[in-house]
Design an enzyme around this catalytic site. Structure first.
Site, PDB file in Angstrom:
ATOM      1  N   HIS A  37     -12.267   0.618   0.176  1.00 53.84           N
ATOM      2  CA  HIS A  37     -12.090   0.057  -1.168  1.00 53.84           C
ATOM      3  C   HIS A  37     -13.446  -0.034  -1.873  1.00 53.84           C
ATOM      4  CE1 HIS A  37      -8.400  -2.028   0.763  1.00 53.84           C
ATOM      5  NE2 HIS A  37      -8.009  -0.938   0.131  1.00 53.84           N
ATOM      6  N   HIS A  63      -0.271   6.395  10.284  1.00 54.66           N
ATOM      7  CA  HIS A  63      -0.181   5.034  10.828  1.00 54.66           C
ATOM      8  C   HIS A  63       0.164   4.995  12.300  1.00 54.66           C
ATOM      9  CE1 HIS A  63      -0.007   4.524   6.462  1.00 54.66           C
ATOM     10  NE2 HIS A  63      -0.755   3.486   6.732  1.00 54.66           N
ATOM     11  N   LYS A  68      -8.037  -1.547  12.585  1.00 55.89           N
ATOM     12  CA  LYS A  68      -8.027  -2.902  13.138  1.00 55.89           C
ATOM     13  C   LYS A  68      -7.956  -2.842  14.649  1.00 55.89           C
ATOM     14  CE  LYS A  68      -6.062  -5.411   9.366  1.00 55.89           C
ATOM     15  NZ  LYS A  68      -4.744  -5.313   8.798  1.00 55.89           N
ATOM     16  N   HIS A  94     -11.741  -3.548   2.377  1.00 54.96           N
ATOM     17  CA  HIS A  94     -12.583  -2.932   3.409  1.00 54.96           C
ATOM     18  C   HIS A  94     -13.545  -1.928   2.776  1.00 54.96           C
ATOM     19  CE1 HIS A  94      -9.975   0.520   3.030  1.00 54.96           C
ATOM     20  NE2 HIS A  94      -8.911  -0.160   3.448  1.00 54.96           N
ATOM     21  N   CYS A 154       2.866   3.669   4.856  1.00 55.79           N
ATOM     22  CA  CYS A 154       2.692   4.577   3.699  1.00 55.79           C
ATOM     23  C   CYS A 154       3.531   4.125   2.526  1.00 55.79           C
ATOM     24  CB  CYS A 154       3.160   5.990   4.028  1.00 55.79           C
ATOM     25  SG  CYS A 154       2.241   6.826   5.290  1.00 55.79           S
ATOM     26  N   CYS A 160       8.294   4.924   6.534  1.00 60.49           N
ATOM     27  CA  CYS A 160       7.068   4.361   7.120  1.00 60.49           C
ATOM     28  C   CYS A 160       6.560   3.278   6.176  1.00 60.49           C
ATOM     29  CB  CYS A 160       6.003   5.432   7.319  1.00 60.49           C
ATOM     30  SG  CYS A 160       4.418   4.705   7.771  1.00 60.49           S
ATOM     31  N   CYS A 199       4.319   8.620  12.412  1.00 54.66           N
ATOM     32  CA  CYS A 199       3.640   8.902  11.151  1.00 54.66           C
ATOM     33  C   CYS A 199       2.176   9.229  11.495  1.00 54.66           C
ATOM     34  CB  CYS A 199       3.701   7.679  10.233  1.00 54.66           C
ATOM     35  SG  CYS A 199       2.450   7.770   8.949  1.00 54.66           S
ATOM     36  N   LYS A 220     -12.712   6.556  12.735  1.00 61.49           N
ATOM     37  CA  LYS A 220     -11.901   6.020  11.652  1.00 61.49           C
ATOM     38  C   LYS A 220     -11.899   4.494  11.768  1.00 61.49           C
ATOM     39  CE  LYS A 220      -7.309   6.096   9.761  1.00 61.49           C
ATOM     40  NZ  LYS A 220      -6.068   6.802   9.564  1.00 61.49           N
TER      41      LYS A 220
HETATM   42  N1  MSP Z   1      -1.828   1.007  -3.268  1.00 58.50           N
HETATM   43  C1  MSP Z   1      -2.041   2.360  -2.947  1.00 58.50           C
HETATM   44  C2  MSP Z   1      -2.621   3.100  -4.144  1.00 58.50           C
HETATM   45  C3  MSP Z   1      -1.753   3.069  -5.372  1.00 58.50           C
HETATM   46  S1  MSP Z   1      -2.531   3.859  -6.704  1.00 58.50           S
HETATM   47  C4  MSP Z   1      -1.367   3.906  -7.874  1.00 58.50           C
HETATM   48  C5  MSP Z   1      -3.053   2.457  -1.793  1.00 58.50           C
HETATM   49  N2  MSP Z   1      -3.777   1.353  -1.549  1.00 58.50           N
HETATM   50  S2  MSP Z   1      -4.862   1.254  -0.370  1.00 58.50           S
HETATM   51  O1  MSP Z   1      -5.374  -0.101  -0.443  1.00 58.50           O
HETATM   52  O2  MSP Z   1      -4.288   1.657   0.864  1.00 58.50           O
HETATM   53  O3  MSP Z   1      -5.990   2.262  -0.704  1.00 58.50           O
HETATM   54  C6  MSP Z   1      -6.718   2.164  -1.905  1.00 58.50           C
HETATM   55  C7  MSP Z   1      -7.717   3.305  -2.009  1.00 58.50           C
HETATM   56  O4  MSP Z   1      -8.679   3.184  -0.957  1.00 58.50           O
HETATM   57  C8  MSP Z   1      -7.054   4.679  -1.847  1.00 58.50           C
HETATM   58  O5  MSP Z   1      -7.560   5.591  -2.787  1.00 58.50           O
HETATM   59  C9  MSP Z   1      -7.449   5.071  -0.447  1.00 58.50           C
HETATM   60  O6  MSP Z   1      -7.539   6.462  -0.261  1.00 58.50           O
HETATM   61  C10 MSP Z   1      -8.817   4.443  -0.355  1.00 58.50           C
HETATM   62  N3  MSP Z   1      -9.240   4.294   1.028  1.00 58.50           N
HETATM   63  C11 MSP Z   1      -8.588   3.663   2.046  1.00 58.50           C
HETATM   64  N4  MSP Z   1      -9.292   3.822   3.198  1.00 58.50           N
HETATM   65  C12 MSP Z   1     -10.399   4.565   2.949  1.00 58.50           C
HETATM   66  C13 MSP Z   1     -11.521   4.950   3.686  1.00 58.50           C
HETATM   67  N5  MSP Z   1     -11.655   4.710   4.972  1.00 58.50           N
HETATM   68  N6  MSP Z   1     -12.521   5.588   3.024  1.00 58.50           N
HETATM   69  C14 MSP Z   1     -12.486   5.815   1.667  1.00 58.50           C
HETATM   70  N7  MSP Z   1     -11.440   5.457   0.953  1.00 58.50           N
HETATM   71  C15 MSP Z   1     -10.329   4.959   1.576  1.00 58.50           C
HETATM   72  O7  MSP Z   1      -3.134   3.514  -1.208  1.00 58.50           O
END
Ligand code: MSP
Length: 670
Positions: free
Chosen positions: A23, A148, A297, A20, A131, A128, A145, A294
């Site tokens: 990422h 979530h 889904k 998304h 998380c 959770c 949580c 935010k």
């Molecule tokens: N798998 C764990 C990270 C493990 S690192 C050893 C994780 N994955 S995640 O897919 O949920 O998130 C990956 C990254 O994307 C995280 O740094 C998270 O903060 C970031 N983001 C997730 N949603 C976001 C936004 N809406 N905006 C910006 N970054 C966000 O957490």
């Protein structure tokens, strides 16, 4: 001089769904930093990847009828594709299912255990899955949580524990002695505050599901997904080989604010236990919101980054993320901004500068870069406007790339002003002056191609190619009189986007459920009461002025018997934002504030930590924005349970948590 190394990482993403915007954002900022260090001349290693174990992935795989391995093998194609489409220059893509990673994870688990820092016990607690962590009562909001908005499951199982508590003082000391370790500073303070509470030992193995790295000496346990995942940062650079020794310690872990605890407390503790030095900096960026909300889904507003790249191109997309999202805070993404940035900074300012220069050189010098003549005050002044590299480096080092972008674009605008001031189209009778002006422009475009490469790499390379050059290093970003070459036929760098873009938000509206739930007609929002006045014509009513995020509203509310004005002023409330405006005793009310009533007691709803303008919703129901009548509203029965406002047994919530009210169960909400 040997090159200085620079090792940068992103978090590794959960591939339980397609990538998304969050990422994409994280990869773009890390890539910009990595590329900046590349042109600085550093030996850069940039690691990204996927976090593939744990219950969340196991459940997603089950839901799609695939084995976890097959499922993740298919999903990571999307993550690699995102990197490719975004031009993310990673050195290595690590998957936690890679052999080299699982081997390191087991070895280090064993090493910590042999040192007596991991022991076997039983864990009971609330877990959770969102998380992938246990939660304390204190971390929950009204039993849910806060990230979530789901109630965690009660788990009790045999588990190995990591003696996190042993490292508390060392971690505090490290954070205090290394101000650069946690950035931005506000996050550092948050973590130091949390560290005032004693640390509990951490459960680092699980037996209730299978999808993880099994412990070879106790096969019913798999390693806890965070213990496993964090180790990617060293397995990804070949721990314990020479490559590891070269790049470790990491210079910058780029992560989102939701996972800062894992990176600044748990990760250092694991490293200390393994006798590995700590990383230099953990930088926590904010989260992206979509049109002020935010991404989620259930709200149906998840933006697919690939769709944005297809529609607008990678560089316009990268640019808006770098320019418009403040690095240290949450920020909003909208296609309107993307189009505006594309049309102004990219097409009008940068594209036009290149176009004008190329056309004039073709017209006057058959496409050959002319020889520079005598420089005047005008050229000297333009040279002075080249951003100072020391300043840019310092800004990048403090993770302020948005200011770097601003400085570079101020310089690009200054180049356009130079064209307007020197009017090269009027210089045909002064060939030497014309040559100097056009040479000057080419030279500045060459510098611009260097400076913009970290942000908009494909376009920077096109600029360089257009003026017959290669993109260079930062040390080459200075004015010289020696540039030679041929200008290619002028090409458009950025197309202007004329169409009015469809709001991302519209997809929220289109996704209204087929069998319409009465609640979907209701659009509830959070607002802050800015002013409370007595109604001029009614004893029981107040007239409230609200800040509802992007707009102001006036509401009439029958609260005088229940609240004093000072109890309401400054308070966050929930209100019906799409109720048809009505005149109430001669004063217009643009919406309705919600309150609960039980046994004669009336209390306004409390949205907790939300912000004005936040959407209030119920999981699975998409709120609409069309006006509704009071009759529609009366069809929606809201009540309370455990101090939470519920609709059909589901909590009303904002992205920050449930809506609460200080009343017992079964209150009437109106
Ligand atoms: N798998 C764990 C990270 C493990 S690192 C050893 C994780 N994955 S995640 O897919 O949920 O998130 C990956 C990254 O994307 C995280 O740094 C998270 O903060 C970031 N983001 C997730 N949603 C976001 C936004 N809406 N905006 C910006 N970054 C966000 O957490």
């Amino acid at each position: 001089m040997p090159k200085q190394k620079y090792y940068i990482t992103t978090a590794i993403d959960y591939p339980n769904a397609k990538p998304h915007m969050g990422h994409a954002y994280e990869k773009v900022i890390a890539d910009t930093l990595a590329r900046w260090h590349t042109i600085k001349g550093d030996d850069v290693f940039f690691l990204t990847g996927t976090d593939e174990h744990g219950q969340k992935i196991e459940k997603a795989a089950q839901a799609s009828g695939k084995s976890p391995k097959q499922f993740t093998d298919e999903m990571i194609i999307h993550f690699k594709n995102l990197c490719e489409r975004l031009n993310v220059s990673y050195s290595e893509f690590i998957r936690t299912t890679d052999k080299r990673h699982t081997k390191t994870a087991v070895e280090l688990f064993k090493k910590v255990m042999d040192k007596g820092l991991i022991y076997k016990g039983t864990y009971s607690g609330l877990y959770c899955t969102g998380c992938e962590s246990f939660k304390t009562d204190k971390e929950l909001q009204a039993g849910l949580c806060p990230d979530h908005l789901k109630a965690p499951e009660q788990l009790s199982e045999e588990s190995y524990f990591f003696k996190l508590s042993e490292f508390q003082q060392k971690i505090i000391q490290h954070i205090e002695q290394h101000p650069e370790f946690i950035q931005p500073e506000a996050k550092r303070n948050e973590i130091l505050n949390r560290l005032k509470e004693p640390l509990k030992d951490l459960s680092v193995s699980r037996t209730s599901f299978k999808w993880g790295i099994p412990l070879p000496f106790d096969k019913k346990h798999v390693i806890y997904v965070w213990f496993d995942a964090l180790l990617n940062y060293i397995s990804g650079i070949g721990y314990p080989t020479r490559k590891f020794n070269k790049y470790w310690p990491c210079d910058a872990h780029i992560i989102g604010k939701d996972i800062i605890w894992f990176h600044t407390v748990i990760w250092p503790a694991i490293l200390l236990a393994c006798d590995i030095p700590l990383p230099k900096t953990v930088f926590s960026h904010g989260h992206i919101t979509i049109n002020g909300q935010k991404m989620s889904k259930s709200l149906g507003n998840v933006v697919d980054p690939i769709e944005m790249i297809d529609k607008y191109g990678a560089d316009a997309f990268r640019f808006v993320l770098l320019k418009d999202i403040p690095p240290h805070d949450d920020g909003d993404f909208s296609q309107e901004n993307l189009v505006a940035r594309n049309n102004t900074e990219l097409a009008d300012a940068l594209g036009n500068l290149l176009q004008r220069t190329s056309v004039l050189i073709h017209k006057n010098f058959q496409g050959n870069i002319p020889v520079c003549g005598k420089l005047t005050q005008k050229e000297k002044e333009l040279e002075d406007s080249i951003p100072k590299l020391d300043e840019l480096n310092a800004l990048m080092d403090s993770f302020q790339w948005h200011h770097v972008v601003e400085k570079i674009w101020a310089y690009i605008n200054r180049c356009n002003k130079y064209v307007n001031d020197t009017e090269p189209w009027k210089l045909s009778n002064d060939p030497e002056r014309l040559a100097t002006v056009l040479y000057t422009l080419v030279e500045h475009l060459r510098i611009i191609s260097i400076l913009t490469w970290p942000m908009i790499p494909a376009s920077a390379e096109k600029i360089a190619a257009q003026i017959g050059q290669k993109t260079g290093k930062l040390k080459d970003a200075k004015f010289t009189k020696k540039t030679k070459g041929t200008i290619a036929q002028p090409q458009i760098l950025f197309k202007k986007i004329e169409t009015k873009v469809q709001q991302v938000q519209s997809s929220v509206e289109q996704k209204a459920p087929a069998a319409e739930d009465p609640f979907s007609k209701l659009n509830l929002k959070v607002a802050k009461i800015e002013e409370v006045q007595n109604h001029p014509n009614a004893d029981k009513l107040y007239v409230l002025k609200l800040n509802a995020g992007k707009e102001q509203r006036q509401l009439v509310a029958g609260m005088k018997e229940h609240y004093k004005p000072e109890e309401l002023k400054g308070r966050l409330i929930v209100f019906v934002s799409n109720l048809k405006p009505a005149q109430l005793r001669g004063v217009e009310s643009q919406g309705m504030m919600l309150a609960g009533e039980k046994d004669g007691k009336v209390r306004v709803l409390d949205p907790g930590k939300a912000e004005p303008g936040d959407q209030v919703y119920v999981e699975g129901i998409t709120p609409r924005t069309e006006q509704m009548t009071i009759e529609d509203f009366q069809k929606v029965v809201l009540t309370t349970k455990n101090h939470i406002v519920i609709y059909n047994d589901k909590p009303l919530k904002t992205h920050n948590g449930p809506i609460q009210v200080e009343l017992g169960d079964g209150a009437k909400i109106r």
